[in-house]
Structures are given as structure tokens and as C-alpha cells.
Design an enzyme around this catalytic site. Structure first.
Site, short mmCIF file in Angstrom:
data_model
loop_
_atom_site.label_atom_id
_atom_site.label_comp_id
_atom_site.label_asym_id
_atom_site.label_seq_id
_atom_site.Cartn_x
_atom_site.Cartn_y
_atom_site.Cartn_z
N ARG A 103 39.06 112.24 -1.99
CA ARG A 103 39.65 111.25 -2.88
C ARG A 103 39.15 111.54 -4.29
O ARG A 103 37.95 111.59 -4.52
CB ARG A 103 39.22 109.85 -2.44
N THR A 107 41.31 109.10 -10.26
CA THR A 107 42.69 108.62 -10.04
C THR A 107 42.81 107.84 -8.73
O THR A 107 43.80 107.14 -8.52
CB THR A 107 43.66 109.82 -9.96
N ASP A 198 29.69 104.52 0.75
CA ASP A 198 30.43 105.76 0.95
C ASP A 198 30.08 106.35 2.32
O ASP A 198 28.96 106.84 2.53
CB ASP A 198 30.07 106.75 -0.17
N ASP A 201 29.09 110.13 2.46
CA ASP A 201 27.78 110.40 1.87
C ASP A 201 26.66 109.87 2.76
O ASP A 201 25.63 110.52 2.94
CB ASP A 201 27.66 109.74 0.48
C1 PRP Z 1 36.70 108.56 2.07
C2 PRP Z 1 37.07 108.13 3.48
C3 PRP Z 1 38.56 108.24 3.46
C4 PRP Z 1 38.91 107.90 2.05
C5 PRP Z 1 39.43 106.49 2.02
O1 PRP Z 1 36.70 109.94 1.96
O2 PRP Z 1 36.46 108.88 4.47
O3 PRP Z 1 39.03 109.53 3.80
O4 PRP Z 1 37.70 107.98 1.27
O5 PRP Z 1 39.87 106.15 0.76
P1 PRP Z 1 41.40 105.88 0.42
O6 PRP Z 1 41.92 105.00 1.53
O7 PRP Z 1 41.33 105.19 -0.89
O8 PRP Z 1 42.12 107.19 0.35
P2 PRP Z 1 36.07 110.70 0.69
O9 PRP Z 1 37.13 111.07 -0.30
O10 PRP Z 1 34.91 109.92 0.17
O11 PRP Z 1 35.60 112.06 1.34
P3 PRP Z 1 34.42 112.36 2.37
O12 PRP Z 1 34.77 111.72 3.67
O13 PRP Z 1 34.40 113.84 2.42
O14 PRP Z 1 33.14 111.79 1.78
N1 URA Z 2 35.56 105.66 1.00
C1 URA Z 2 34.35 105.23 1.46
O1 URA Z 2 33.60 106.01 2.06
N2 URA Z 2 34.01 103.94 1.25
C2 URA Z 2 34.81 103.08 0.62
O2 URA Z 2 34.42 101.90 0.47
C3 URA Z 2 36.04 103.54 0.13
C4 URA Z 2 36.40 104.83 0.35
#
Ligand code: PRP
Ligand code: URA
Length: 206
Positions: A103, A107, A198, A201
Site C-alpha cells: 500500500r 496515496t 501495522d 511490521d
Molecule cells: C497491509 C495489509 C493489507 C493492506 C490493507 O499491507 O496487510 O494488505 O495493508 O490496506 P488497504 O485495505 O487500505 O489496502 P501493507 O501494504 O502494509 O504491506 P505488508 O503486509 O507487506 O506490510
Molecule cells: N494495514 C495494516 O497493517 N494496518 C492497518 O490498520 C491498515 C492497513
């Protein structure tokens, strides 16, 4: 629009509480995700269709069932990997596809960096991602699957924001959503509130 299935179970609620706690260390966070994943796996697969078969026991023939279609599990990298093992435990024959979504934190739009999914036209497909925030990552993943022919898709998450449920349901009204909890809202930077922070993370590191 199908209303989301929101699981209710005291043990799941207890595990979710520990997951939300910011002082929960990584090892326990991962273990708790597995625990919650077992409930999600059991519940979301409840609707899988079966066909009748007969088997020979040592004493007689017995009626039984087998799954009607193959299953494909699609964890959305990275955080979705945390839900994969509990699904594999009960679906050991399932094929596995991988979708990488990042994400863009400015944006809030998803950027797909990997899409490697076995042919899914004849399968029941489960998209696994613990966090449904704006819904952008889920919508893009589901669209990618539909573009390659998938017709039966379910979305499984741990925490969902109302905004994410609404967006996915509008974009893909045919997709059933199962979640362990429906949270209050998104904040200004697209995080689920109260949420758990997150997920990627906390599971894997920043
Ligand atoms: C997080 C989560 C989802 C996304 C949700 O991923 O695991 O895939 O955000 O957000 P959205 O509904 O607004 O799209 P992230 O981009 O943090 O990647 P990661 O899992 O690699 O940390
Ligand atoms: N992705 C995450 O990991 N946590 C949130 O709260 C939103 C998006």
C-alpha cells in the site's frame, strides 16, 4: 451486497485482545495470528460445496462426501502469510497462489508487485489478508483473480474497517467476506481504529 460474517467466539475474542495490545511481543503476536487463523479457516470453509460419495469401511459401505472443487489459497504478501498455515492444516491438498501488494502510504493505493496464482477458473479461492482497511489491496487482488478466470472467491480477514467492507462489497458484490472483528473506522492515514497497528511490521519487521 452480502453482509460480512463476523465471528463470535470467546477464545477468538481473547486472542484478538492480545493481538491488539501493543506490548505483545512478536513471537506471541505470530502465535496468536495462527490461533485466530484456525477459527477463520473453520468458519470461512463452512460454505464449501461437497458431492456425495460412498466408501468401503472394514464392515460395510458408508455414505460420505468429498469437496466438489479444488481449493486455492491466496495469501496477500506480506501480512497474509500469517493466515496461510491454519488454512493449510485443514486443506492440505489446496494449491497456493501468491499476490504481493504494497500500500502506497501517501496515496493509500495498492501497488501489485507479484501475482503468481495457479489457474483458478474451476476452483474455490480464498484470499487471505488480516487487515481490510480502505479495501484497495483486496479489491485489486480480487480483480486480478477474476481477470484470470476465478469465479468463486472469498475474502478472509482478521480486522475490517466499515470503509473496507463497503468498498469491497461495492466493487465485488459476489465475494463473501469473513472477519474476526469489525472495527470502528479508519484514521486520516488509513489505519484501522482501534485496530492492531501495522500487521506486516508487527509480524515480520519494518
Ligand atoms: C497491509 C495489509 C493489507 C493492506 C490493507 O499491507 O496487510 O494488505 O495493508 O490496506 P488497504 O485495505 O487500505 O489496502 P501493507 O501494504 O502494509 O504491506 P505488508 O503486509 O507487506 O506490510
Ligand atoms: N494495514 C495494516 O497493517 N494496518 C492497518 O490498520 C491498515 C492497513
Amino acid at each position: 451486497m452480502k453482509p460480512p460474517v463476523v465471528l463470535q467466539h470467546p477464545l477468538l475474542a481473547q486472542a484478538l485482545t492480545r493481538l491488539r495490545d501493543k506490548s505483545t511481543p512478536r513471537a506471541e503476536f505470530r502465535r496468536l495470528l495462527l490461533e485466530c487463523g484456525r477459527f477463520l479457516a473453520c468458519e470461512s470453509t463452512r460454505s464449501l460445496e461437497t458431492r456425495r460419495i460412498r466408501v468401503q469401511t472394514p464392515l460395510a459401505t458408508a455414505p460420505g462426501v468429498t469437496l466438489r472443487r479444488p481449493v486455492i489459497l491466496v495469501p496477500v504478501l506480506r501480512a497474509g502469510l500469517s493466515l496461510l498455515d491454519p488454512f493449510r492444516e485443514i486443506l492440505p491438498d489446496a494449491a497456493i497462489g501468491f499476490v504481493g501488494q504494497r500500500r502506497n502510504e501517501e496515496t493509500l493505493l495498492p501497488e501489485t508487485y507479484l501475482f503468481k496464482v495457479p489457474p483458478s477458473k474451476a476452483a474455490d479461492v480464498f484470499v487471505l489478508d488480516p487487515m481490510l482497511a480502505t479495501g484497495g489491496s483486496a479489491i485489486s487482488t480480487i480483480q486480478g483473480l477474476k481477470d484470470q478466470g476465478a469465479r468463486r472467491i472469498q475474502l478472509v480477514c482478521l480486522l475490517a474497517a466499515p470503509e473496507g467492507i463497503e468498498a469491497v462489497s461495492r466493487a465485488h458484490p459476489d465475494v463473501a467476506i469473513t472477519t474476526a472483528a469489525l472495527d470502528r473506522k479508519l484514521n486520516q492515514v488509513g489505519y484501522i481504529v482501534p485496530g492492531l497497528g501495522d500487521a506486516g511490521d508487527r509480524c515480520f519487521g519494518t
